[in-house]
Design a protein around this motif. Structure first.
Motif, PDB file in Angstrom:
ATOM      1  N   PHE A   1      41.577 -55.261  -2.603  1.00 52.58           N
ATOM      2  CA  PHE A   1      39.930 -54.644  -2.663  1.00 52.58           C
ATOM      3  C   PHE A   1      40.177 -52.580  -2.987  1.00 52.58           C
ATOM      4  O   PHE A   1      39.342 -51.768  -2.531  1.00 52.58           O
ATOM      5  CB  PHE A   1      38.358 -54.438  -2.429  1.00 52.58           C
ATOM      6  N   LEU A   2      41.685 -52.685  -2.227  1.00 50.22           N
ATOM      7  CA  LEU A   2      41.768 -51.230  -1.320  1.00 50.22           C
ATOM      8  C   LEU A   2      41.545 -49.685  -2.256  1.00 50.22           C
ATOM      9  O   LEU A   2      42.045 -49.973  -3.239  1.00 50.22           O
ATOM     10  CB  LEU A   2      43.214 -51.262  -1.069  1.00 50.22           C
ATOM     11  N   GLN A   3      41.124 -48.918  -1.566  1.00 49.24           N
ATOM     12  CA  GLN A   3      40.402 -47.527  -2.325  1.00 49.24           C
ATOM     13  C   GLN A   3      41.211 -46.425  -1.868  1.00 49.24           C
ATOM     14  O   GLN A   3      41.767 -45.645  -2.575  1.00 49.24           O
ATOM     15  CB  GLN A   3      39.091 -47.548  -2.503  1.00 49.24           C
ATOM     16  N   THR A   4      41.935 -46.542  -0.833  1.00 51.53           N
ATOM     17  CA  THR A   4      42.479 -45.326  -0.194  1.00 51.53           C
ATOM     18  C   THR A   4      43.577 -45.312   0.512  1.00 51.53           C
ATOM     19  O   THR A   4      43.494 -46.587   1.076  1.00 51.53           O
ATOM     20  CB  THR A   4      41.677 -44.315   0.878  1.00 51.53           C
ATOM     21  N   LEU A   5      44.457 -45.191   0.100  1.00 54.18           N
ATOM     22  CA  LEU A   5      46.021 -45.115   1.118  1.00 54.18           C
ATOM     23  C   LEU A   5      46.416 -43.479   1.353  1.00 54.18           C
ATOM     24  O   LEU A   5      47.213 -43.185   0.103  1.00 54.18           O
ATOM     25  CB  LEU A   5      47.331 -46.263   0.270  1.00 54.18           C
ATOM     26  N   ASP A   6      47.461 -43.758   2.929  1.00 57.17           N
ATOM     27  CA  ASP A   6      47.627 -42.053   2.787  1.00 57.17           C
ATOM     28  C   ASP A   6      48.992 -42.616   3.450  1.00 57.17           C
ATOM     29  O   ASP A   6      49.193 -43.264   4.538  1.00 57.17           O
ATOM     30  CB  ASP A   6      46.540 -41.462   3.620  1.00 57.17           C
ATOM     31  N   LEU A   7      49.842 -42.192   2.635  1.00 60.98           N
ATOM     32  CA  LEU A   7      51.565 -42.797   3.542  1.00 60.98           C
ATOM     33  C   LEU A   7      52.307 -41.424   3.539  1.00 60.98           C
ATOM     34  O   LEU A   7      53.056 -41.018   3.855  1.00 60.98           O
ATOM     35  CB  LEU A   7      52.101 -43.089   1.748  1.00 60.98           C
ATOM     36  N   ASN A   8      51.357 -40.058   3.749  1.00 66.23           N
ATOM     37  CA  ASN A   8      52.028 -38.858   3.887  1.00 66.23           C
ATOM     38  C   ASN A   8      52.595 -38.908   5.525  1.00 66.23           C
ATOM     39  O   ASN A   8      51.970 -39.264   5.938  1.00 66.23           O
ATOM     40  CB  ASN A   8      50.950 -37.767   4.721  1.00 66.23           C
ATOM     41  N   ALA A   9      54.358 -38.250   4.681  1.00 67.10           N
ATOM     42  CA  ALA A   9      55.074 -37.842   5.963  1.00 67.10           C
ATOM     43  C   ALA A   9      54.128 -36.496   6.095  1.00 67.10           C
ATOM     44  O   ALA A   9      54.470 -35.871   6.194  1.00 67.10           O
ATOM     45  CB  ALA A   9      56.024 -37.170   5.372  1.00 67.10           C
ATOM     46  N   LEU A  10      53.899 -36.808   8.115  1.00 67.34           N
ATOM     47  CA  LEU A  10      53.500 -35.755   9.140  1.00 67.34           C
ATOM     48  C   LEU A  10      54.810 -34.294   9.393  1.00 67.34           C
ATOM     49  O   LEU A  10      54.462 -32.930   8.988  1.00 67.34           O
ATOM     50  CB  LEU A  10      52.705 -36.999   9.925  1.00 67.34           C
ATOM     51  N   LYS A  11      55.959 -35.596  10.102  1.00 70.73           N
ATOM     52  CA  LYS A  11      56.741 -34.053  10.072  1.00 70.73           C
ATOM     53  C   LYS A  11      57.953 -34.670   9.772  1.00 70.73           C
ATOM     54  O   LYS A  11      58.054 -33.455   8.843  1.00 70.73           O
ATOM     55  CB  LYS A  11      57.162 -35.004  12.156  1.00 70.73           C
ATOM     56  N   ASP A  12      58.904 -36.197   9.720  1.00 68.15           N
ATOM     57  CA  ASP A  12      59.841 -35.728   8.793  1.00 68.15           C
ATOM     58  C   ASP A  12      59.725 -36.791   7.573  1.00 68.15           C
ATOM     59  O   ASP A  12      58.758 -37.000   7.466  1.00 68.15           O
ATOM     60  CB  ASP A  12      61.135 -36.668   9.688  1.00 68.15           C
ATOM     61  N   ASN A  13      60.686 -36.545   6.623  1.00 70.00           N
ATOM     62  CA  ASN A  13      60.533 -37.111   5.507  1.00 70.00           C
ATOM     63  C   ASN A  13      60.300 -38.405   5.151  1.00 70.00           C
ATOM     64  O   ASN A  13      60.653 -39.557   5.931  1.00 70.00           O
ATOM     65  CB  ASN A  13      61.888 -36.849   4.751  1.00 70.00           C
ATOM     66  N   ARG A  14      59.671 -39.228   4.890  1.00 67.04           N
ATOM     67  CA  ARG A  14      59.275 -40.642   4.819  1.00 67.04           C
ATOM     68  C   ARG A  14      60.102 -41.273   3.125  1.00 67.04           C
ATOM     69  O   ARG A  14      60.648 -41.114   2.454  1.00 67.04           O
ATOM     70  CB  ARG A  14      58.434 -41.372   4.778  1.00 67.04           C
ATOM     71  N   THR A  15      61.315 -41.604   3.772  1.00 60.09           N
ATOM     72  CA  THR A  15      62.813 -42.643   3.504  1.00 60.09           C
ATOM     73  C   THR A  15      62.131 -44.125   2.876  1.00 60.09           C
ATOM     74  O   THR A  15      62.881 -44.284   2.549  1.00 60.09           O
ATOM     75  CB  THR A  15      63.815 -42.321   3.672  1.00 60.09           C
ATOM     76  N   SER A  16      61.556 -45.020   3.958  1.00 65.57           N
ATOM     77  CA  SER A  16      61.361 -46.079   3.951  1.00 65.57           C
ATOM     78  C   SER A  16      60.564 -46.759   2.672  1.00 65.57           C
ATOM     79  O   SER A  16      59.936 -48.163   2.580  1.00 65.57           O
ATOM     80  CB  SER A  16      60.820 -46.608   5.056  1.00 65.57           C
ATOM     81  N   VAL A  17      60.095 -45.787   2.328  1.00 64.17           N
ATOM     82  CA  VAL A  17      58.852 -46.522   1.226  1.00 64.17           C
ATOM     83  C   VAL A  17      59.129 -45.802  -0.107  1.00 64.17           C
ATOM     84  O   VAL A  17      59.896 -44.554  -0.066  1.00 64.17           O
ATOM     85  CB  VAL A  17      57.384 -45.411   1.483  1.00 64.17           C
ATOM     86  N   THR A  18      59.366 -46.794  -0.756  1.00 67.32           N
ATOM     87  CA  THR A  18      60.170 -46.820  -2.362  1.00 67.32           C
ATOM     88  C   THR A  18      58.993 -47.072  -3.123  1.00 67.32           C
ATOM     89  O   THR A  18      58.342 -47.672  -3.395  1.00 67.32           O
ATOM     90  CB  THR A  18      61.304 -47.256  -2.293  1.00 67.32           C
ATOM     91  N   SER A  19      60.120 -46.432  -4.789  1.00 72.12           N
ATOM     92  CA  SER A  19      58.758 -46.588  -6.324  1.00 72.12           C
ATOM     93  C   SER A  19      58.962 -48.220  -5.812  1.00 72.12           C
ATOM     94  O   SER A  19      58.075 -48.974  -6.388  1.00 72.12           O
ATOM     95  CB  SER A  19      59.967 -46.546  -7.213  1.00 72.12           C
ATOM     96  N   ASN A  20      59.810 -49.124  -5.678  1.00 74.55           N
ATOM     97  CA  ASN A  20      59.937 -50.813  -5.328  1.00 74.55           C
ATOM     98  C   ASN A  20      58.059 -51.131  -4.672  1.00 74.55           C
ATOM     99  O   ASN A  20      57.704 -51.858  -5.189  1.00 74.55           O
ATOM    100  CB  ASN A  20      60.915 -51.102  -4.629  1.00 74.55           C
ATOM    101  N   GLY A  21      58.092 -50.578  -4.040  1.00 75.67           N
ATOM    102  CA  GLY A  21      57.050 -51.193  -2.523  1.00 75.67           C
ATOM    103  C   GLY A  21      55.969 -50.977  -3.606  1.00 75.67           C
ATOM    104  O   GLY A  21      54.508 -51.959  -3.908  1.00 75.67           O
ATOM    105  N   LEU A  22      55.851 -49.655  -4.421  1.00 74.28           N
ATOM    106  CA  LEU A  22      54.675 -49.144  -4.356  1.00 74.28           C
ATOM    107  C   LEU A  22      54.208 -49.156  -5.923  1.00 74.28           C
ATOM    108  O   LEU A  22      53.204 -49.406  -6.680  1.00 74.28           O
ATOM    109  CB  LEU A  22      54.491 -47.331  -4.492  1.00 74.28           C
TER     110      LEU A  22
END
Length: 273
Positions: free
Chosen positions: A100-121
């Motif tokens: 029932f999740l409504q909001t997900l924030d995975l924004n990268a604050l400093k460096d690029n985020r490389t460990s989140v990919t299309s597979n997981g999303l």
């Protein structure tokens, strides 16, 4: 004892509850210092306490692939992971426990985020159809596959940030335009998009809802995109397109005409070349 308790005033009861709350917070903060030792115990805690621990850990960037499974439940509606080092493994855990999740924030604050990919999303989108707000800024391994899946599975999407995702193209904008009928804010700055994608987006089903577009740094868009936004999005109030070198004076003229006739525009940025 019951008689004595009934003699407490409302103010005294409030002060007592406040003291208990303060003591509980101190205890929870202490647990954070030894969190690896308490993971199994956290699993069986009441949901309210577990959520408080999760909130404190999120704020401190302590949630990771190694502990997130013990902290999740189906009562969670918001997950702000921008401070945390997580990967697709965490997204799969979220997908299995937070339907029932409504909001997900995975924004990268400093460096690029490389460990989140299309597979997981893609797994997450399939199992969390109630998502309304998704932030993926500078998740540089996110591709069209993930965005298309989000648009198809999460039809109530209202906010989407895919800014700084260089693998996102016109395919994503077309899918969003077709499927996301309630979208009111989108950021695709520095994505690999062109006029074709922007026009597909603004001619889609969310035209009456769309109020905010961030497309700064999109080097392939031209005046045609700006004109399409103005023509098809009557409620647009925020439009950022600075750093788009293929736009010209023509866009500025069109926007000046809009500003003269509409009072809804509150934030507008562009670069003069």
């Amino acid at each position: 004892m019951v008689i004595m308790a009934s003699q407490f005033t409302v103010t005294e009861r409030r002060e007592s509850f406040a003291q208990v709350e303060a003591l509980q917070r101190i205890a929870l903060l202490k647990i954070l210092d030894y969190i690896p030792n308490y993971l199994k115990d956290i699993t069986v805690l009441p949901a309210t306490l577990k959520h408080r621990i999760l909130f404190l850990m999120l704020k401190r960037g302590l949630v990771s692939d190694s502990n997130i499974a013990q902290l999740l439940s189906d009562k969670i509606r918001v997950l702000d992971l921008k401070e945390c080092d997580v990967s697709d493994q965490s997204l799969i855990e979220i997908a299995s426990k937070c339907h029932f999740l409504q909001t997900l924030d995975l924004n990268a604050l400093k460096d690029n985020r490389t460990s989140v990919t299309s597979n997981g999303l893609m797994v997450l989108a399939e199992h969390c159809p109630n998502l309304q707000s998704v932030h993926l800024r500078r998740c540089v391994n996110v591709t069209d596959d993930a965005v298309v899946q989000l648009s198809k599975c999460c039809r109530m999407l209202r906010e989407l940030n895919i800014g700084g995702c260089p693998l996102v193209s016109d395919v994503s904008l077309a899918a969003i335009g077709e499927n996301c009928l309630h979208l009111n804010s989108i950021n695709f700055s520095k994505a690999d998009v062109s006029d074709e994608g922007v026009i597909s987006l603004v001619r889609g089903g969310s035209v009456s809802c769309l109020k905010e577009i961030h497309m700064d740094g999109c080097v392939r868009v031209t005046d045609e995109s700006i004109e399409a936004i103005v023509q098809f999005c009557p409620n647009i109030s925020i439009l950022l397109y600075h750093g788009c070198p293929n736009t010209s004076e023509r866009s500025r003229v069109v926007l000046e005409e809009v500003l003269a006739s509409r009072s809804k525009m509150t934030h507008l940025t562009w670069t003069i070349y």
